[in-house]
Design a protein around this motif. Sequence first.
Motif, PDB file in Angstrom:
ATOM      1  N   ALA A 254      -5.333   7.134  -3.353  1.00  0.00           N
ATOM      2  CA  ALA A 254      -4.826   6.308  -2.312  1.00  0.00           C
ATOM      3  C   ALA A 254      -4.612   5.573  -4.113  1.00  0.00           C
ATOM      4  CB  ALA A 254      -6.070   5.364  -0.958  1.00  0.00           C
TER       5      ALA A 254
ATOM      6  N   GLU B 259       1.130   0.251 -10.866  1.00  0.00           N
ATOM      7  CA  GLU B 259       0.534   0.772  -9.447  1.00  0.00           C
ATOM      8  C   GLU B 259      -1.132   0.605  -9.906  1.00  0.00           C
ATOM      9  OE1 GLU B 259       2.112   4.340  -8.611  1.00  0.00           O
ATOM     10  OE2 GLU B 259       3.883   3.055  -8.154  1.00  0.00           O
TER      11      GLU B 259
ATOM     12  N   PHE C 117      -1.483   1.453  -4.573  1.00  0.00           N
ATOM     13  CA  PHE C 117      -0.586   0.110  -3.879  1.00  0.00           C
ATOM     14  C   PHE C 117      -0.044   0.179  -5.349  1.00  0.00           C
ATOM     15  CE2 PHE C 117      -4.465  -2.149  -5.538  1.00  0.00           C
ATOM     16  CZ  PHE C 117      -3.969  -2.933  -6.487  1.00  0.00           C
TER      17      PHE C 117
ATOM     18  N   ALA D 213       0.826  -1.330   0.142  1.00  0.00           N
ATOM     19  CA  ALA D 213      -0.190  -0.267   0.083  1.00  0.00           C
ATOM     20  C   ALA D 213       1.393   0.772  -0.375  1.00  0.00           C
ATOM     21  CB  ALA D 213      -0.783  -0.170   0.825  1.00  0.00           C
ATOM     22  N   GLY D 214      -0.077   2.069  -1.259  1.00  0.00           N
ATOM     23  CA  GLY D 214       1.396   3.439  -0.543  1.00  0.00           C
ATOM     24  C   GLY D 214       1.008   3.930   0.156  1.00  0.00           C
ATOM     25  N   THR D 215       1.698   5.234   0.935  1.00  0.00           N
ATOM     26  CA  THR D 215       1.790   6.172   2.519  1.00  0.00           C
ATOM     27  C   THR D 215       0.163   7.206   1.451  1.00  0.00           C
ATOM     28  OG1 THR D 215       3.747   7.275   2.229  1.00  0.00           O
ATOM     29  CG2 THR D 215       3.565   5.558   3.225  1.00  0.00           C
ATOM     30  N   ALA D 216       0.038   8.228   2.531  1.00  0.00           N
ATOM     31  CA  ALA D 216      -0.536   9.302   2.572  1.00  0.00           C
ATOM     32  C   ALA D 216      -0.231  10.215   1.020  1.00  0.00           C
ATOM     33  CB  ALA D 216      -1.375   9.469   3.606  1.00  0.00           C
ATOM     34  N   ASP D 217       1.460   9.931   2.478  1.00  0.00           N
ATOM     35  CA  ASP D 217       2.171  11.078   1.988  1.00  0.00           C
ATOM     36  C   ASP D 217       3.045  10.939   0.087  1.00  0.00           C
ATOM     37  OD1 ASP D 217       2.489  12.461   3.569  1.00  0.00           O
ATOM     38  OD2 ASP D 217       4.774  12.302   4.540  1.00  0.00           O
ATOM     39  N   GLU D 218       2.947   9.533  -0.380  1.00  0.00           N
ATOM     40  CA  GLU D 218       3.317   9.193  -1.779  1.00  0.00           C
ATOM     41  C   GLU D 218       2.241   8.965  -2.261  1.00  0.00           C
ATOM     42  OE1 GLU D 218       6.389   5.356  -0.865  1.00  0.00           O
ATOM     43  OE2 GLU D 218       4.328   4.992  -0.747  1.00  0.00           O
TER      44      GLU D 218
END
Length: 315
Positions: free
Chosen positions: A103, A116, A105, A90-95
């Motif tokens: 959102a 992605e 992943f 999962a990608g972070t909120a910042d990413e």
Amino acid sequence: MGIKALGYVVITTAKQAEWDRFLTQVVGVMAAGHTPDGAALYRIDDRPFRFRIEAGADERLFAAAYEVDDAAELEALRAQIVALGRPVVAGTADEAAGRGVAAFFRTSDPAGNGLEFFHGDRRDDVAFVSPAGVSGFVTGEMGMGHAVFAAPNFDETYAFYKAIGFGDTDVPRFHFSDDPNDPGMGFAFMHARNGRHHSVALGQMPVPPSGCVHLMLEMKTQSDVGKCHDRMRLNKVPESASIGRHVNDQTFGFYMQTPSGFDLEIGADPLVIDPVTWVPTAHLQPSEWGHVWAWQKAMEEQAAQQEQASQGEKA
């Protein structure tokens, strides 16, 4: 339901300056600044970026990112990919914020090609202005363009893309020699939920170090394509295939080599399909005319040199 379109790509490189020159001066895309972590962004329309160029030791396409409708579809797709045995991060909120999405992943297909998936894409009102005078790129509902990947485990990889929602457009087997025993090379051109002939394609071949065979951008006019071909020549960018027209998607265009080694196809005037009613095809050859590849030119030159040497010996 289903995959909407190719949204953006992430490329890692130790040649950021070369990529900047290539994208702005040759392709004609618009520089869009840098992220706090140092990635360079480039746009071709009203999305804040389509190319994210990150500093890295490897020259490769890190990921092609595809869009789905909403959070529920993203979660359903994540669960499906996990069930298919592929790793998911999962990608972070910042990413996510740095990618202009709500959102996302990361994952990979069975051949190891980087992917992605995201939802909640962002747009802005910044006008696209090409530094090279390109009149524009065709995006909108059809997305950024397409990505082509290598898949030595072709059947397994093709089944993965079918399972996650891509549809068959053209599933041929190409033969690149006159040898009757040549088994040919499997290909799959697959559409998302839009009119672009294919948003992803697979070729039955070894995965290159760059992690990509080619990306494709569609320009608005054939004149834009021709002028880009001139810029390629003037900037001494290696041509991978001469101007031609494909049989299956009818795209008029050419291929050139990016600073990271994979190719970029520049095209115009492709066939637009209805993804709901389209009946899959299986064309016997990739190009209607043109598209002489660099490797073909090299073989022709080698044959000419051998013939010249043979004639010299006879004299």
